[in-house]
Design a protein around this motif. Structure first.
Motif, PDB file in Angstrom:
ATOM      1  N   GLY A   1     -50.048  53.924 -11.103  1.00 22.69           N
ATOM      2  CA  GLY A   1     -51.425  53.805 -10.717  1.00 22.69           C
ATOM      3  C   GLY A   1     -51.534  55.076  -9.572  1.00 22.69           C
ATOM      4  O   GLY A   1     -51.358  56.287 -10.450  1.00 22.69           O
ATOM      5  N   ASP A   2     -52.731  54.149  -8.854  1.00 24.81           N
ATOM      6  CA  ASP A   2     -53.400  56.006  -8.433  1.00 24.81           C
ATOM      7  C   ASP A   2     -52.049  56.246  -7.341  1.00 24.81           C
ATOM      8  O   ASP A   2     -52.567  56.177  -5.736  1.00 24.81           O
ATOM      9  CB  ASP A   2     -54.691  55.227  -7.923  1.00 24.81           C
ATOM     10  CG  ASP A   2     -55.415  56.579  -8.067  1.00 24.81           C
ATOM     11  OD1 ASP A   2     -55.194  57.726  -8.314  1.00 24.81           O
ATOM     12  OD2 ASP A   2     -56.929  56.387  -7.206  1.00 24.81           O
ATOM     13  N   ILE A   3     -51.219  57.170  -7.960  1.00 22.01           N
ATOM     14  CA  ILE A   3     -49.795  57.515  -6.417  1.00 22.01           C
ATOM     15  C   ILE A   3     -50.583  58.566  -6.634  1.00 22.01           C
ATOM     16  O   ILE A   3     -51.307  58.914  -6.550  1.00 22.01           O
ATOM     17  CB  ILE A   3     -48.996  57.683  -7.899  1.00 22.01           C
ATOM     18  CG1 ILE A   3     -48.820  58.327  -8.430  1.00 22.01           C
ATOM     19  CG2 ILE A   3     -47.975  56.074  -7.808  1.00 22.01           C
ATOM     20  CD1 ILE A   3     -47.868  58.880  -8.734  1.00 22.01           C
ATOM     21  N   PRO A   4     -50.009  58.796  -4.545  1.00 15.63           N
ATOM     22  CA  PRO A   4     -50.559  60.413  -3.928  1.00 15.63           C
ATOM     23  C   PRO A   4     -49.505  61.427  -4.513  1.00 15.63           C
ATOM     24  O   PRO A   4     -47.868  61.556  -5.778  1.00 15.63           O
ATOM     25  CB  PRO A   4     -49.626  60.451  -2.457  1.00 15.63           C
ATOM     26  CG  PRO A   4     -49.702  58.726  -2.888  1.00 15.63           C
ATOM     27  CD  PRO A   4     -49.355  58.217  -3.953  1.00 15.63           C
ATOM     28  N   LEU A   5     -50.468  62.746  -4.883  1.00 17.63           N
ATOM     29  CA  LEU A   5     -49.700  63.921  -5.893  1.00 17.63           C
ATOM     30  C   LEU A   5     -49.942  65.128  -5.305  1.00 17.63           C
ATOM     31  O   LEU A   5     -51.372  64.900  -4.505  1.00 17.63           O
ATOM     32  CB  LEU A   5     -50.810  63.894  -7.648  1.00 17.63           C
ATOM     33  CG  LEU A   5     -49.886  62.963  -8.312  1.00 17.63           C
ATOM     34  CD1 LEU A   5     -50.749  63.226  -9.722  1.00 17.63           C
ATOM     35  CD2 LEU A   5     -48.984  63.106  -8.642  1.00 17.63           C
TER      36      LEU A   5
END
Length: 226
Positions: free
Chosen positions: A172-176
């Motif tokens: 998913g659109d996880i923090p990176l």
């Protein structure tokens, strides 16, 4: 095992310089690349190449030199030898032959990125480079779905956007956090959601050495990538 700079020549320690000047031979991953570093510090020690393509031939040669009482310093193209390079083969053989292995610590892109990331640093896992092929890359990421530690890996500039897309597909659109050109003039850390960071690189292009980090148990910030 002598660590060398990952970009900033000022990161070569006084101890490393002393060791590189005093040993009988330096085993370098790329002698032309390392020759620039050695010339900068007026180090005239003899060099031999030691890399993935000649490690099977070169390892017994270096072990023989060590058994004859000569000293060998191992360096990689940048950073700490033995991390994502063939130096561990020589270390393993040295230990098997009861030869002392002495680390001379210094720069490491892995640790530099980790401590600057803002993700938890007490427990982490290093995945080197993800597989180049799409299917294998996705399979590797799938295997990390239950990983609770901070994940750190290197990536090449021409594969970064594909890797970010795979991360978003799997997690998913996880923090990176993406670190680029660490310790160099254009060092920058990008922090934010995967999609936002991908958009930045789509516009700016991808250049330089890349380190990618995430932690699936850490919510991170909802601020736009920067």
């Amino acid at each position: 095992m002598v660590s060398t700079p990952i970009g900033n020549l000022g990161d070569l320690s006084l101890r490393a310089i002393e060791v590189l000047k005093s040993v009988h031979v330096i085993a370098a991953e790329d002698t032309r690349h390392s020759g620039i570093l050695l010339a900068h510090f007026n180090i005239a020690t003899r060099m031999v190449s030691y890399h993935d393509h000649n490690k099977l031939q070169r390892t017994p040669e270096l072990i023989a030199e060590l058994q004859q009482g000569r000293s060998v310093a191992v360096i990689s193209d940048a950073g700490t030898p033995g991390i994502a390079d063939p130096a561990f083969h020589l270390v393993r053989e040295a230990i098997r032959n009861t030869i002392d292995v002495v680390p001379v610590p210094g720069a490491s892109a892995l640790l530099a990125a980790l401590v600057a990331s803002g993700f938890p640093t007490d427990r982490f896992v290093f995945e080197n480079f993800l597989p180049a092929k799409e299917g294998a890359r996705k399979k590797k990421l799938e295997a990390l779905k239950t990983e609770e530690r901070t994940v750190v890996f290197y990536e090449s500039p021409h594969r970064l956007l594909k890797t970010l897309a795979a991360i978003q597909e799997v997690f998913g659109d996880i923090p990176l956090v993406v670190g680029r050109e660490i310790t160099k003039k254009f060092e920058r850390f990008y922090r934010g959601k995967t999609s936002d960071i991908a958009s930045i690189f789509e516009k700016e292009g991808v250049r330089g050495e890349i380190v990618v980090l995430f932690n699936l148990k850490y919510a991170g910030s909802n601020e736009p990538a920067r």
